[in-house]
Design a protein around this motif. Structure first.
Motif: not given
Length: 226
Positions: A38, A158, A160, A164-165
């Motif tokens: 991430t 993911y 995101t 945050h989507q």
């Protein structure tokens, strides 16, 4: 005075492209591949490295005339270890979930090739002012690289960015990107892209690439400014 700031700027900015750690110097690949699932993880590790690298450079440069040559590596590790302990304590106090996600790779900053490499190659031979610029620039370049790589993997893996989507409910995550092979693929693609950009820049400036049989030679590396 102008020359001083030029030297500072030169040492600082080299870490943002010319000597970009994971893609140019090809150092620090373990955390680069392991923690960049991430963008947040990549940035967290990068900020920790900025702190350790900058202050270790400054301290080692300030003490370079007092450190015996025979035990310099051990002294460099002691300095880095002290700073890493400080980072660990701060992360546990203020960003404990991030600290848990990064796991063993936070204490392993002590033996990160970038930390010891800059201490040996630069900080132990230059002034505190220039060592500060070198550490901050290389550290910032490393942080930006990890954040970028983590962002790419998070977006595709993911859907995101920083949690945050980005896409709708019908988005199918490409889970391969957040697995170990995905890290290698992303790293390879970025390395290839940077090599293409460098080749284009070289042609524009009239500098040709070295022959294939001598690309790994140190003298070629210096000659072509890679």
């Amino acid at each position: 005075m102008n020359q001083i700031f030029k030297d500072f700027s030169k040492e600082f900015t080299k870490g943002l492209w010319k000597d970009l750690p994971p893609f140019r110097l090809v150092l620090g690949l373990c955390p680069t591949l392991a923690v960049t699932k991430t963008a947040e993880n990549g940035m967290g590790m990068g900020l920790a490295v900025i702190f350790v690298l900058t202050f270790s450079n400054v301290l080692i440069s300030a003490l370079r005339k007092l450190i015996p040559a025979k035990v310099r590596i051990a002294c460099f590790i002691v300095v880095a270890a002290s700073l890493v302990v400080t980072v660990e304590q701060l992360m546990q106090a203020f960003t404990y979930p991030l600290y848990q996600r990064l796991g063993i790779f936070v204490p392993l900053i002590v033996v990160n090739c970038i930390i010891l490499g800059r201490a040996e190659a630069f900080a132990s031979k230059n002034t505190v002012f220039l060592s500060l610029a070198d550490g901050a620039g290389i550290g910032l370049g490393f942080c930006l690289s990890l954040t970028f790589l983590g962002s790419v993997r998070e977006i595709f893996g993911y859907g995101t960015i920083f949690g945050h989507q980005l896409f709708g409910p019908h988005f199918e995550p490409f889970s391969f990107m957040v697995e170990a092979p995905g890290a290698f693929v992303c790293l390879g693609l970025v390395l290839g892209l940077m090599n293409v950009i460098s080749a284009i820049q070289s042609r524009r400036t009239g500098v040709t690439s070295p022959p294939a049989e001598c690309r790994n030679c140190g003298s070629c590396y210096r000659m072509f400014g890679r």
